[in-house]
Each structure stands twice: as structure tokens, then as C-alpha cells.
Motif scaffolding. Structure first.
Motif, mmCIF file in Angstrom:
data_model
loop_
_atom_site.group_PDB
_atom_site.id
_atom_site.type_symbol
_atom_site.label_atom_id
_atom_site.label_comp_id
_atom_site.label_asym_id
_atom_site.label_seq_id
_atom_site.Cartn_x
_atom_site.Cartn_y
_atom_site.Cartn_z
ATOM 1 N N HIS A 155 28.813 25.127 -5.535
ATOM 2 C CA HIS A 155 27.817 24.136 -5.935
ATOM 3 C C HIS A 155 26.937 23.710 -4.765
ATOM 4 N N CYS A 172 22.683 24.039 -13.520
ATOM 5 C CA CYS A 172 24.130 24.222 -13.399
ATOM 6 C C CYS A 172 24.821 23.164 -14.251
ATOM 7 N N CYS A 174 27.025 21.283 -13.437
ATOM 8 C CA CYS A 174 27.337 20.091 -12.637
ATOM 9 C C CYS A 174 26.166 19.103 -12.609
ATOM 10 N N CYS A 179 22.550 25.985 -8.295
ATOM 11 C CA CYS A 179 23.767 26.126 -7.482
ATOM 12 C C CYS A 179 24.079 27.617 -7.314
HETATM 13 ZN ZN LIG Z 1 26.591 23.177 -9.714
#
Ligand SMILES: [Zn+2]
Length: 298
Positions: A155, A172, A174, A179
Motif C-alpha cells: 500500500h 485501491c 484501502c 497502491c
Molecule cells: Zn492500498
């Protein structure tokens, strides 16, 4: 003797590791679906079944990590574990201390102790599969820190030189864009192939087509190797590992071991690049083996 447990989303695998590195027992059971308390019980049952004397240490490898200082699980794709005191609950059930590390760290440990990197001082183990993770081992010890994220490069944002190789920004899961995982995971490879050809294809199909000589697929693998090399160059510039071992499903792409060293040139801040890029010695067994290596041999 050491017990290593790989707690995966679908399987719990346990091994007994003798001091010289030989696996003497193996046990595999299904992971209870989406139930935290049943998962804790299943892990403890596997350990109790493998434990024949009191002279055992226990290490557990699992996706995600312990969030310090409260030691609650975080970042696990087995979501029922997140926010739970997995280590403490297993310890209360067993009555003794255990160690828990994420699966990429266990992979790196297994290769640094008993695998292809066993003669290398500094090792970066990389998981390239559903996700993209990593672990750093120095002198056979895991590098750890206050955030439990050493080696977690999946990440980090891709370098500009990788952004040039994709058509558009990639979200991503996240919440951040671009990432490393968005290009280096299996889904990332798939997306790159779709950008190149307009067609959807699975990573296995792309690799198969490349091996049969399909030019689009070969081109896609070459771009993937460039992306991987450029992402790895940032790691080499920081920790300068003697060996980088690739693991996870995409480490089966044999072309990477020729292409990546070639594509590192010009991206590492050194005139000579001595870092070796190597395939793993262990396949699915690496998680349990590395987890056992969380404790020194007695
Ligand atoms: Zn990520």
C-alpha cells in the motif's frame, strides 16, 4: 520442537517442526466460516492435536497484523478476525504465550531459514497474489517495528515510472489511489491486460497465453515485470537486500526471474545491482513453516 500454524481464510494448517528443520507432523482442517469464536477454537484444537509433550513453542501466521499496543487484529481479509484479541484469546485457551505474525512475514522467515535465501543475510520476501505484501528478515530475524508494518509495501504508492505504464489511476480497496497492489496483484495484472487488449482474462489464462507465444499476453507479462522491478527498486534503495524471494500465485511466472533483474537497471541507485531475485522453495507450506520459525530452535 516448534508448532507452526497457518490460519488462512479457508484452511488452518498446522505443522510440527523439528529443530533441524524437518516437518514431522501435519494437520489441515477447514477454517470455520465467518465465526471468530469457532476460529479460535479450531486453531487451539489443531495445536492441542499436534502437541504431544509440553516442550513446544507455537507461532501463528495469518493475514493481517496485531495492532499495538492493544494487540487487536487489523488489516485481515478474514474480516471476522479484525478488532479481535486473537493472540490473547488463544493464549487464554492454551495457557501459555504464543507469537503471531502476518503471512508475508512468515513466508519471508521460511525462505530465510530453510529455503532459497538460507545463505542470505538480508531477505525481502514478497507475496504477489490476491494481494501484495512483504516481510524483511535480517540475520534470520524478522524486522519488526512499533506499527507492525515493516515490509508492507503493497500500500505504498506506485513510483511515477510505473504510473507511466498504466492508462488510468487505479482505486485501491484501502481507499488510496495507485497502491503497488493495484498493479502487482493478480487483479492488477488482469487490469493491465484489459487496458492493453480490451479483453478480460484471468491471471492463469494470461500466463498460459504468454507461454503459448501470444504477443499481447507476452507484452502484458513484460509490462508486469517492469512494474514489479520499478516497485522493487524502491525497496532495494532502502534496505539493499541480498535476496528478494517472490511468493504467492504470480511467483509462478517463470519469465519474471529473467525479466525483473533486467528491468531493475536504471531504477536502482547503483551502477551494479547484486540483489538476486529468486523463486520460492516452499509453496503453500511456507506459512506454517515460517510461523514455526517465529521461535528459535531449542
Ligand atoms: Zn492500498
Amino acid at each position: 520442537m516448534r508448532i507452526g500454524i497457518d490460519l488462512g481464510g479457508t484452511k488452518i494448517e498446522g505443522i510440527v517442526l523439528a529443530d533441524e528443520g524437518k516437518v514431522t507432523e501435519k494437520l489441515r482442517v477447514d477454517t470455520p466460516a465467518e465465526s471468530y469464536s469457532e476460529t479460535v477454537k479450531a486453531v487451539c484444537d489443531v495445536i492441542k492435536n499436534l502437541q504431544t509433550t509440553n516442550q513446544f513453542s507455537v507461532g501463528i501466521g495469518t493475514p493481517g497484523a496485531l495492532s499495538l499496543p492493544r494487540e487487536l487484529m487489523k488489516n485481515s481479509n478474514s474480516v471476522c478476525l479484525n478488532g479481535q484479541p486473537l493472540k490473547k484469546d488463544i493464549e487464554s485457551s492454551l495457557g501459555y504465550e504464543i507469537r503471531i505474525e502476518n503471512d508475508a512475514n512468515c513466508f519471508a522467515l521460511s525462505e530465510a531459514h530453510y529455503g532459497i535465501a538460507s545463505s542470505s543475510k538480508t531477505v525481502f520476501g514478497v507475496i504477489l497474489g490476491t494481494g501484495c505484501g512483504g516481510g524483511v528478515v535480517v540475520d534470520k530475524k524478522l524486522l519488526t517495528g512499533p506499527n507492525s508494518i515493516a515490509g508492507e509495501w503493497g500500500h505504498n504508492s506506485i513510483p511515477t515510472s510505473v504510473r507511466e505504464l498504466i492508462k488510468e489511476d487505479r482505486e485501491c480497496y484501502c481507499g488510496r489511489p495507485n497502491c503497488n497492489e493495484t498493479v502487482l496483484s493478480g487483479r492488477g495484472l488482469q487490469q493491465t491486460y484489459a487496458e492493453l487488449t480490451g479483453n478480460e482474462s484471468s491471471p492463469i489464462e494470461i500466463v498460459g497465453s504468454a507461454q503459448s507465444g501470444d504477443m499481447d499476453a507476452k507484452n502484458c507479462i513484460d509490462i508486469y515485470a517492469k512494474q514489479l522491478a520499478r516497485c522493487l527498486s524502491t525497496i532495494i534503495n532502502i534496505i539493499d537486500p541480498h535476496m528478494i524471494v517472490l511468493g504467492g500465485g504470480l511467483s509462478n511466472i517463470s519469465a519474471l526471474y529473467e525479466l525483473v533483474p533486467h528491468h531493475l537497471e536504471g531504477h536502482v541507485f547503483s551502477d551494479v545491482i547484486q540483489t538476486k531475485i529468486a523463486p520460492p522453495t516452499f509453496g503453500d507450506a511456507s506459512g506454517a513453516l515460517g510461523a514455526a520459525c517465529l521461535w528459535d530452535a531449542s
